[in-house]
Design a protein around this motif. Structure first.
Motif: not given
Ligand code: TXA
Ligand code: MG
Length: 351
Positions: A154-155, A238-241, A272-273, A313-314
């Motif tokens: 992601p930017s 922009y992809a999360p892991e 799950v988020g 991700d974090e």
């Protein structure tokens, strides 16, 4: 260090102007500097040095066929680098520059060839941010700058995001706090008769049409099987892991089905988020709910989107379900980024 009497605002401004002079000197020597703009942070190098520009591609791990945007401190300087500024581009420049609009022109051949990835055209933008403007005016020549993230991430909308992705790979980060729009500039090709939208961004399609009448939309933006005209738009981005799925249905109407989907994934040992707006933050429970602005305020959603994606991700989420938005105004830009981040995956709630 020089001192000023008040030690307060004046001192901060003095430090800021020293930082800008240092950053400008680094750029002129061919180094890399990240700086805030009103959209996202950029990773800058002078656009007349192929060596300096090569550093950008290296630091980001960016494919070499994806050209860069050149940034200028004033609208008057644009004509030095492009063949012509067509009348329609003049109207757009007057209305939206400085600001989150990038226009594609035929170039004059006086930029480093790797800025434009060998294309006959160049992307140009005059950003509306005091730090970016001061820096660009101090440098005096165009600064090529993609978003200051590792390619595919992601930017960055905060200096900390730049640090997380690129520390050790650049000489300096100018910290201007969180950025104003949160999504990148709108890219418009003005080389033909009718302007063509290549990437939705901070300036909306509605605003463009209001300013100049007809504006086409690159079919590559909406049709999976058509190659986009903007090389960068063909990459997953922009992809999360974690594995991101979009939920088409209005969140409140599918509460039970969402709860079932969360439990089904948790039963497989997955975390799950949920990516939701403030209006829906307490509706469905999961391992992590990240609140991304308010539906009633599209700018707030755009501003917080990339930060939200980074948060998953974090916190190590394996699966993410995200709310979606209507294809209008700034939400069109948000949806474009969400679709790319999710690789187009839509969650099937009928299971
Ligand atoms: O808001 C922004 O535009 C930020 C800030 C830093 O200015 N920059 C940014 O740059 O988003 P980047 O490199 O992440 O995206 C530039 C986009 C890419 O999709 C690229 O393919 C496209 O602009 N582009 C650049 N030159 C082009 C050209 N000559 N023709 C078509 N598309 C071009
Ligand atoms: Mg980018």
């Amino acid at each position: 260090m020089r001192r000023v009497a008040d030690g307060g605002q004046g001192m901060r401004q003095l430090r800021r102007s020293e930082e800008i002079q240092t950053a400008a000197a680094i750029l002129k020597e061919g180094g890399l500097v990240a700086f805030p703009t009103e959209t996202v942070y950029g990773l800058g190098a002078i656009a007349t040095s192929a060596d300096a520009v090569a550093g950008i591609y290296r630091a980001k791990g960016r494919p070499s066929d994806n050209p860069l945007i050149i940034h200028l401190g004033s609208v008057e300087r644009v004509a030095d680098w492009v063949k012509t500024v067509p009348p329609i581009a003049q109207v757009l420049a007057k209305r939206f520059w400085p600001g989150p609009l990038t226009m594609i022109f035929q170039h004059r051949g006086n930029l480093a060839a790797n800025v434009t990835a060998g294309l006959p055209t160049v992307a140009v933008r005059v950003p509306d941010h005091p730090v970016a403007q001061a820096l660009l005016l101090e440098v005096g020549i165009p600064v090529a700058a993609p978003s200051a993230n590792r390619s595919g991430r992601p930017s960055p909308t905060e200096a900390r995001h730049v640090w997380d992705d690129l520390h050790g790979k650049l000489a300096m980060i100018l910290d201007g706090g969180p950025t104003g729009y949160g999504v990148e500039s709108t890219v418009v090709d003005v080389t033909g008769e009718v302007p063509v939208l290549l990437r939705p961004g901070g300036v909306t399609l509605e605003q463009l049409r209001e300013a100049v009448g007809a504006v086409e939309v690159d079919p590559g933006l909406t049709h999976e099987d058509v190659t986009p005209r903007s090389p960068g738009m063909k990459y997953r981005h922009y992809a999360p892991e974690g594995d991101l799925w979009l939920v088409r249905e209005p969140w409140a109407e599918v509460k039970e089905a969402l709860e079932r989907a969360v439990k089904r994934h948790q039963a497989q040992g997955l975390r799950v988020g949920l990516l939701v707006t403030g209006e829906h933050k307490d509706l469905v429970a999961a391992d992590l709910t990240v609140c991304c602005g308010w539906r009633r305020d599209p700018l707030s959603v755009a501003q917080q989107l990339y930060h939200a994606l980074r948060t998953f991700d974090e916190k190590g989420m394996d699966v993410i379900f995200a709310e979606t938005f209507p294809d209008e105004g700034l939400f069109r830009s948000v949806m474009n980024r969400l679709m790319k981040a999710a690789g187009g995956k839509i969650l099937d709630l009928k299971r």
